[in-house]
Design a protein around this motif. Sequence first.
Motif, PDB file in Angstrom:
ATOM      1  N   ASN A 173       1.330   6.822  -0.258  1.00 45.59           N
ATOM      2  CA  ASN A 173       0.153   7.676  -0.339  1.00 45.59           C
ATOM      3  C   ASN A 173      -1.153   6.902  -0.419  1.00 45.59           C
ATOM      4  O   ASN A 173      -2.222   7.489  -0.253  1.00 45.59           O
ATOM      5  CB  ASN A 173       0.246   8.606  -1.548  1.00 45.59           C
ATOM      6  CG  ASN A 173       1.345   9.622  -1.394  1.00 45.59           C
ATOM      7  OD1 ASN A 173       1.770   9.923  -0.293  1.00 45.59           O
ATOM      8  ND2 ASN A 173       1.821  10.140  -2.504  1.00 45.59           N
ATOM      9  N   PHE A 174      -1.096   5.607  -0.700  1.00 45.90           N
ATOM     10  CA  PHE A 174      -2.319   4.803  -0.774  1.00 45.90           C
ATOM     11  C   PHE A 174      -2.870   4.604   0.625  1.00 45.90           C
ATOM     12  O   PHE A 174      -2.141   4.261   1.555  1.00 45.90           O
ATOM     13  CB  PHE A 174      -2.047   3.447  -1.434  1.00 45.90           C
ATOM     14  CG  PHE A 174      -1.817   3.525  -2.907  1.00 45.90           C
ATOM     15  CD1 PHE A 174      -2.877   3.662  -3.782  1.00 45.90           C
ATOM     16  CD2 PHE A 174      -0.538   3.464  -3.426  1.00 45.90           C
ATOM     17  CE1 PHE A 174      -2.672   3.733  -5.146  1.00 45.90           C
ATOM     18  CE2 PHE A 174      -0.321   3.545  -4.789  1.00 45.90           C
ATOM     19  CZ  PHE A 174      -1.393   3.672  -5.645  1.00 45.90           C
TER      20      PHE A 174
ATOM     21  N   ARG B 233      -1.152  -0.388  -0.719  1.00 44.99           N
ATOM     22  CA  ARG B 233       0.119   0.251  -0.354  1.00 44.99           C
ATOM     23  C   ARG B 233       1.262  -0.769  -0.358  1.00 44.99           C
ATOM     24  O   ARG B 233       2.322  -0.539  -0.938  1.00 44.99           O
ATOM     25  CB  ARG B 233      -0.027   0.900   1.019  1.00 44.99           C
ATOM     26  CG  ARG B 233       1.124   1.723   1.454  1.00 44.99           C
ATOM     27  CD  ARG B 233       0.834   2.523   2.715  1.00 44.99           C
ATOM     28  NE  ARG B 233       0.341   1.713   3.826  1.00 44.99           N
ATOM     29  CZ  ARG B 233      -0.869   1.842   4.369  1.00 44.99           C
ATOM     30  NH1 ARG B 233      -1.709   2.745   3.919  1.00 44.99           N
ATOM     31  NH2 ARG B 233      -1.233   1.084   5.374  1.00 44.99           N
TER      32      ARG B 233
ATOM     33  N   SER C 266      -3.350   6.826  -6.699  1.00 50.83           N
ATOM     34  CA  SER C 266      -3.387   7.176  -5.274  1.00 50.83           C
ATOM     35  C   SER C 266      -4.423   8.271  -5.026  1.00 50.83           C
ATOM     36  O   SER C 266      -5.095   8.277  -3.991  1.00 50.83           O
ATOM     37  CB  SER C 266      -2.014   7.602  -4.774  1.00 50.83           C
ATOM     38  OG  SER C 266      -1.619   8.827  -5.321  1.00 50.83           O
TER      39      SER C 266
END
Length: 91
Positions: free
Chosen positions: A24-25, A31, A72
């Motif tokens: 989700n980053f 990520r 995130s």
Amino acid sequence: MAASVPARAEILSLFRSLLRTSKNFSDYNIREYAKRRTIDGFHQNKNLSDPSSISSAFSEGKSQLEVAKRQSIVYSLYAPKSKSVMEMPSL
């Protein structure tokens, strides 16, 4: 009262949740760091045999999952406009 030892399915579910959250980053470096940190943490703890250390590692993982979820969201609010060099298509 002692915490119960989590089942193998719970541990694998936590591992998958951490990996899904790392996707989700928006920033490539963060990520990949979150993914690498998850894999390294589970490799480090794979030989734990003491029930109390397994429970504490599991609860630490759950707290890290909550932190990753919050982070995130924060990172998505302040995502960089340009992509990383690693994410650009090669010519």
